[in-house]
Write an enzyme that holds these catalytic residues in place. Structure first.
Site, PDB file in Angstrom:
ATOM      1  N   GLU A 269       0.837  -1.202   0.000  1.00 29.71           N
ATOM      2  CA  GLU A 269       0.000   0.000   0.000  1.00 29.71           C
ATOM      3  C   GLU A 269       0.868   1.246   0.000  1.00 29.71           C
ATOM      4  OE1 GLU A 269      -2.933   0.993  -0.361  1.00 29.71           O
ATOM      5  OE2 GLU A 269      -4.421  -0.237   0.637  1.00 29.71           O
ATOM      6  N   ASP A 270       0.301   2.327  -0.489  1.00 25.85           N
ATOM      7  CA  ASP A 270       0.968   3.617  -0.415  1.00 25.85           C
ATOM      8  C   ASP A 270       0.732   4.252   0.945  1.00 25.85           C
ATOM      9  OD1 ASP A 270      -1.751   3.951  -0.958  1.00 25.85           O
ATOM     10  OD2 ASP A 270      -1.468   5.537  -2.422  1.00 25.85           O
TER      11      ASP A 270
ATOM     12  N   ASP B 141      -4.820   5.334   6.131  1.00 29.97           N
ATOM     13  CA  ASP B 141      -5.322   6.370   7.039  1.00 29.97           C
ATOM     14  C   ASP B 141      -6.448   5.800   7.886  1.00 29.97           C
ATOM     15  OD1 ASP B 141      -7.324   6.704   4.932  1.00 29.97           O
ATOM     16  OD2 ASP B 141      -6.044   8.233   4.085  1.00 29.97           O
TER      17      ASP B 141
ATOM     18  N   PHE C 273      -3.504  15.818   4.659  1.00 28.15           N
ATOM     19  CA  PHE C 273      -3.710  15.328   3.294  1.00 28.15           C
ATOM     20  C   PHE C 273      -2.413  15.489   2.515  1.00 28.15           C
ATOM     21  CE2 PHE C 273      -5.257  14.947  -0.999  1.00 28.15           C
ATOM     22  CZ  PHE C 273      -6.134  13.881  -0.870  1.00 28.15           C
TER      23      PHE C 273
ATOM     24  N   ARG D  16       0.521  12.716  -8.494  1.00 22.37           N
ATOM     25  CA  ARG D  16       1.125  11.395  -8.287  1.00 22.37           C
ATOM     26  C   ARG D  16       2.602  11.364  -8.673  1.00 22.37           C
ATOM     27  NH1 ARG D  16      -2.691   7.457  -7.180  1.00 22.37           N
ATOM     28  NH2 ARG D  16      -4.714   7.771  -8.139  1.00 22.37           N
TER      29      ARG D  16
END
Length: 178
Positions: free
Chosen positions: A98-99, A102, A151, A164
């Protein structure tokens, strides 16, 4: 990026060091076993590419695309499979890459889905985790960095399909998404 970013949280060099550390941990834990890396598109693309190149043990790779965000900054809570695995994971050692984690809601759903497919083992590797944003408890074996509940974009992470391609991770300025 001008006024679109407030600050850089992790530089390109820091990310590279984190990926190398994660790869060393994965190599040690999976020595002598073939591991299937399951990347979660689109965010994990950069992490998966760099992690796979840093690993020395034999690996295979596959991809899933799931969505719970849309163009917003918070999970919608509704998970959709946009692309499923091409590989049967029964009796395989699976490492989900996963990146970012949260709330954990989407990943919790994904892990439940994958467990039903009866892998020999199922672990999670994430570049980023936001401990203060967690809504469910998830056992994450490999964590690159814990970050504040802000964020962030870059290195695969996006806002409305943008940012990205940044080689670092930065905090997105609130005026961009408010």
């Amino acid at each position: 990026m001008g006024d679109k970013l407030e600050k850089i949280l992790l530089s390109e060099a820091e990310i590279s060091e984190g990926i190398s550390r994660l790869a060393a941990e994965v190599d040690a834990d999976y020595a002598g076993r073939d591991v299937l890396l399951v990347g979660v598109l689109n965010g994990a693309l950069m992490v998966m590419a760099d992690l796979s190149r840093a690993l020395h043990n034999p690996i295979t790779m596959d991809w899933m695309a799931i969505s719970s965000y849309g163009a917003g900054t918070k999970s919608s809570g509704v998970v959709r499979i946009l692309k499923d695995l091409d590989t049967d994971i029964k009796d395989r050692h699976v490492l989900v890459v996963e990146d970012i984690i949260d709330s954990g809601l989407t990943l919790s759903w994904l892990l439940s889905n994958l467990r039903q497919r009866q892998p020999a083992s199922l672990e999670v590797c994430t570049l980023l985790r936001k401990p203060d944003a967690a809504k469910v408890e998830i056992d994450v074996k490999y964590i690159g960095f814990d970050i504040p509940n802000e964020f962030v974009v870059g290195y695969g992470l996006d806002y409305a399909h943008r940012f990205r391609n940044l080689p670092f991770i930065g905090k997105l300025a609130p005026h961009v998404y408010s």
